[in-house]
Design an enzyme around this catalytic site. Structure first.
Site, PDB file in Angstrom:
ATOM      1  CG  ASP A  41       9.038   0.588  -1.605  1.00  0.00           C
ATOM      2  OD1 ASP A  41       7.853   0.228  -1.790  1.00  0.00           O
ATOM      3  OD2 ASP A  41       9.398   1.778  -1.561  1.00  0.00           O
ATOM      4  CG  ASP A  56       0.197  -7.429  -2.413  1.00  0.00           C
ATOM      5  OD1 ASP A  56      -0.758  -6.855  -2.977  1.00  0.00           O
ATOM      6  OD2 ASP A  56       0.029  -8.299  -1.542  1.00  0.00           O
TER       7      ASP A  56
END
Length: 190
Positions: free
Chosen positions: A82, A108
């Site tokens: 994160d 991502d």
């Protein structure tokens, strides 16, 4: 006395309307943003890009994918993953202009629409280098890198999905050449 009470009620109504309007705008803003990294979410990204393309603007469409992101999550934990996404979102927003669209479309994967179809490849190289230089304490000596697929509007498409398909194909070609790289869509390779 009735006039005084009328003014108080009118003032209160104006205040409540203004307050409600401001709160509604804030809630709409929150619904358009990825809560983790403060860039546009998938739906808003697609909507904003299609709006720009409807205006027949010449643009550069980038898909960015973090190299070895799964290994970041597996080896350093999801909190570190994160943190990577947060830092990349901030880097992308700062690297590109305010009129450009920066969004996260899942995991991502990021999409960036640049207002200029004549992107300087030095700018792409600079972005690759800035990603390499990102320091994230939780990752120790792990070097971040990204791959980028690039398509152009209107040459490679006039809708989000057409540009996405072409840039994704370029990204796939980039994955064959190794990490920390980019490739520009060539229609004859699709």
């Amino acid at each position: 006395m009735a006039t005084f009470l009328g003014l108080i009620v009118l003032s209160l109504m104006v205040y409540l309307a203004h307050s409600s309007s401001r709160e509604n705008k804030y809630l709409i803003h929150l619904s358009e943003i990825d809560p983790l990294i403060s860039v546009f979410n998938k739906e808003t990204t697609q909507k904003l890009i299609d709006q720009k393309l409807n205006n027949k603007e010449h643009c550069c469409f980038l898909i960015l994918d973090v190299d070895a992101f799964k290994s970041v999550n597996d080896n350093y934990g999801h909190a570190a993953g994160d943190k990577v996404l947060e830092n990349l979102g901030l880097l992308f927003k700062n690297h590109f202009g305010q009129s450009d669209i920066v969004g996260r479309i899942g995991g991502d994967e990021f999409i960036i629409l640049i207002q200029d179809e004549n992107i300087d490849e030095c700018r792409i190289q600079s972005l690759l280098q800035k990603v390499n230089e990102l320091k994230i304490e939780e990752l120790k000596d792990f070097k971040l890198s990204i791959r980028i697929g690039i398509a152009f509007a209107p040459k490679d498409g006039t809708t989000f999905m057409e540009l996405y398909r072409h840039a994704d194909q370029a990204l796939y070609q980039t994955k064959r050449t190794g990490k920390n790289n980019y490739k520009i869509c060539k229609n004859d390779e699709i």
